[in-house]
Design a protein around this motif. Structure first.
Motif, mmCIF file in Angstrom:
data_model
loop_
_atom_site.group_PDB
_atom_site.id
_atom_site.type_symbol
_atom_site.label_atom_id
_atom_site.label_comp_id
_atom_site.label_asym_id
_atom_site.label_seq_id
_atom_site.Cartn_x
_atom_site.Cartn_y
_atom_site.Cartn_z
ATOM 1 N N ALA A 75 17.459 -16.670 -21.673
ATOM 2 C CA ALA A 75 16.270 -16.744 -22.514
ATOM 3 C C ALA A 75 15.681 -18.151 -22.582
ATOM 4 C CB ALA A 75 16.609 -16.247 -23.905
ATOM 5 N N TRP A 76 16.517 -19.167 -22.553
ATOM 6 C CA TRP A 76 15.984 -20.511 -22.770
ATOM 7 C C TRP A 76 15.515 -21.173 -21.485
ATOM 8 C CZ3 TRP A 76 18.936 -24.614 -20.732
ATOM 9 C CH2 TRP A 76 20.211 -24.246 -20.292
ATOM 10 N N ARG A 77 15.642 -20.474 -20.342
ATOM 11 C CA ARG A 77 15.181 -21.048 -19.080
ATOM 12 C C ARG A 77 13.739 -20.597 -18.814
ATOM 13 N NH1 ARG A 77 18.315 -23.627 -14.950
ATOM 14 N NH2 ARG A 77 16.325 -23.258 -13.956
ATOM 15 N N ASP A 78 12.953 -21.471 -18.158
ATOM 16 C CA ASP A 78 11.584 -21.099 -17.822
ATOM 17 C C ASP A 78 11.518 -20.524 -16.404
ATOM 18 O OD1 ASP A 78 12.124 -23.319 -16.364
ATOM 19 O OD2 ASP A 78 10.441 -24.509 -17.104
ATOM 20 N N ASN A 79 12.659 -20.183 -15.843
ATOM 21 C CA ASN A 79 12.729 -19.732 -14.474
ATOM 22 C C ASN A 79 12.748 -18.206 -14.445
ATOM 23 O OD1 ASN A 79 13.674 -18.827 -12.068
ATOM 24 N ND2 ASN A 79 15.663 -19.811 -12.241
ATOM 25 N N ALA A 80 11.680 -17.626 -13.897
ATOM 26 C CA ALA A 80 11.541 -16.173 -13.958
ATOM 27 C C ALA A 80 12.478 -15.443 -13.001
ATOM 28 C CB ALA A 80 10.093 -15.795 -13.653
ATOM 29 N N ASP A 103 6.675 -19.141 1.548
ATOM 30 C CA ASP A 103 5.241 -18.923 1.721
ATOM 31 C C ASP A 103 4.950 -17.432 1.559
ATOM 32 O OD1 ASP A 103 2.598 -19.319 2.252
ATOM 33 O OD2 ASP A 103 2.845 -19.454 4.429
ATOM 34 N N PRO A 104 4.193 -17.035 0.536
ATOM 35 C CA PRO A 104 3.598 -17.877 -0.503
ATOM 36 C C PRO A 104 4.646 -18.327 -1.525
ATOM 37 C CG PRO A 104 3.120 -15.560 -0.939
ATOM 38 C CD PRO A 104 3.860 -15.599 0.367
ATOM 39 N N VAL A 105 4.335 -19.412 -2.222
ATOM 40 C CA VAL A 105 5.219 -19.917 -3.273
ATOM 41 C C VAL A 105 5.184 -18.934 -4.441
ATOM 42 C CG1 VAL A 105 5.603 -21.823 -4.879
ATOM 43 C CG2 VAL A 105 4.772 -22.296 -2.569
ATOM 44 N N PRO A 106 6.342 -18.507 -4.984
ATOM 45 C CA PRO A 106 6.343 -17.559 -6.113
ATOM 46 C C PRO A 106 5.497 -18.076 -7.283
ATOM 47 C CG PRO A 106 8.588 -17.987 -5.344
ATOM 48 C CD PRO A 106 7.688 -18.942 -4.607
ATOM 49 N N ALA A 107 4.830 -17.167 -7.956
ATOM 50 C CA ALA A 107 3.888 -17.548 -9.015
ATOM 51 C C ALA A 107 4.553 -18.402 -10.092
ATOM 52 C CB ALA A 107 3.294 -16.288 -9.631
ATOM 53 N N TRP A 108 5.843 -18.120 -10.398
ATOM 54 C CA TRP A 108 6.473 -18.857 -11.505
ATOM 55 C C TRP A 108 6.785 -20.301 -11.135
ATOM 56 C CZ3 TRP A 108 11.174 -20.952 -10.507
ATOM 57 C CH2 TRP A 108 11.935 -20.372 -9.499
ATOM 58 N N LYS A 109 6.761 -20.647 -9.810
ATOM 59 C CA LYS A 109 7.023 -22.041 -9.420
ATOM 60 C C LYS A 109 5.724 -22.842 -9.499
ATOM 61 C CE LYS A 109 9.769 -22.948 -5.838
ATOM 62 N NZ LYS A 109 11.073 -23.539 -6.143
ATOM 63 N N GLN A 110 5.160 -22.886 -10.679
ATOM 64 C CA GLN A 110 3.880 -23.580 -10.865
ATOM 65 C C GLN A 110 4.018 -25.051 -10.502
ATOM 66 O OE1 GLN A 110 2.572 -23.003 -14.858
ATOM 67 N NE2 GLN A 110 2.088 -20.846 -14.544
ATOM 68 N N LEU A 169 9.158 -34.546 -1.503
ATOM 69 C CA LEU A 169 9.540 -33.148 -1.276
ATOM 70 C C LEU A 169 9.545 -32.336 -2.573
ATOM 71 C CD1 LEU A 169 12.612 -33.391 1.157
ATOM 72 C CD2 LEU A 169 10.195 -33.103 1.736
ATOM 73 N N ALA A 170 9.707 -33.036 -3.709
ATOM 74 C CA ALA A 170 9.956 -32.353 -4.986
ATOM 75 C C ALA A 170 8.934 -31.253 -5.303
ATOM 76 C CB ALA A 170 10.044 -33.368 -6.124
ATOM 77 N N PRO A 171 7.620 -31.476 -5.132
ATOM 78 C CA PRO A 171 6.671 -30.407 -5.516
ATOM 79 C C PRO A 171 6.412 -29.392 -4.406
ATOM 80 C CG PRO A 171 5.475 -32.412 -4.992
ATOM 81 C CD PRO A 171 6.929 -32.713 -4.735
#
Ligand code: FMN
Length: 210
Positions: free
Chosen positions: A148-153, A93-100, A86-88
């Protein structure tokens, strides 16, 4: 006289601080009445309250904010492979762009190979395979901006939940009581993005009931 030598420490800037918490599978109801499953681990309990943290933009979070209820299904060690399947994925739908690296998955029960059981007090179903299933309602939700230090938009949201019903597999309950037997309960832990089980018992607190 003994001289104490403190362990060497380093100043570091880790990208995440997942220091080890149990894996929770949140079941929520989608707008069309189907069910989403959100694997997560930023959760802690006090009395009948559980506080959870979810990144913005996920389907489970949207469902929780709309429906105000869910089931917190605690994963055990035997569920690790299915959790990682399930993790990836995201129910969004659609998956947000930042959830690469994530793809949309509409039927997470089928992907995991788990079975749904109806709940008693909330509309979202329980996961039969999970040894502990906590039906819960949302009491409060707080939005936090991007740090700032998170990669989550999308920033993240903390939610305070009130547990209203607890279901436990019979084989982890001390017969004739409401106590969980920690010798039989084998929670799955998420530790700095790796999965761990519980190690050997190290002792009990003075408050232990069993
Ligand atoms: C073991 C594990 C723990 C996770 N913990 C969290 C968490 O605590 N908070 C969070 O927002 N996402 C967490 N995630 C990531 C979400 O599962 C991921 O964003 C997923 O796409 C959300 O699904 P949804 O959009 O269908 O709700 C975790 C993932 C895994 C596999």
């Amino acid at each position: 006289m003994d001289i104490y030598h403190a362990p060497d420490t380093l100043r570091i800037r880790p990208s995440i601080l997942y220091f080890g918490t149990p894996v929770v599978l949140i079941t929520t109801r989608n707008l069309d009445g189907s069910t989403n499953i959100t694997p997560m681990s930023s959760a802690w309990a006090l009395a009948n309250r559980v506080t959870i943290g979810l990144a913005g933009g996920g389907q489970g979070l949207a469902n929780l904010l709309r429906e105000r209820e869910c089931v917190l299904n605690l994963a055990d060690e035997s569920m690790r492979e299915a959790v990682e399947r399930l993790a990836p994925t995201s129910g969004r739908d659609p998956v947000p762009a930042w959830k690469q690296g994530h793809r949309h998955e509409a039927d997470k029960f089928a992907l995991a190979g788990w079975h749904a059981l109806p709940s008693l007090q909330v509309n979202a179903p329980r996961i039969a395979e999970a040894p502990l299933q906590l039906e819960a309602r949302v009491l409060d939700a707080t939005e936090h901006p991007l740090e700032a230090w998170r990669d989550n938009a999308g920033g993240y949201v903390t939610l305070e939940l009130a547990v209203c019903e607890v279901h436990a597999h019979a084989d982890i309950v001390v017969p004739g009581t409401s106590h969980i037997d920690p010798r039989r309960y084998r929670p799955l832990f998420y530790v700095f993005r790796h999965y761990y089980g519980v190690g050997p018992a190290l002792g009990r607190t003075f408050k232990a009931e069993v």
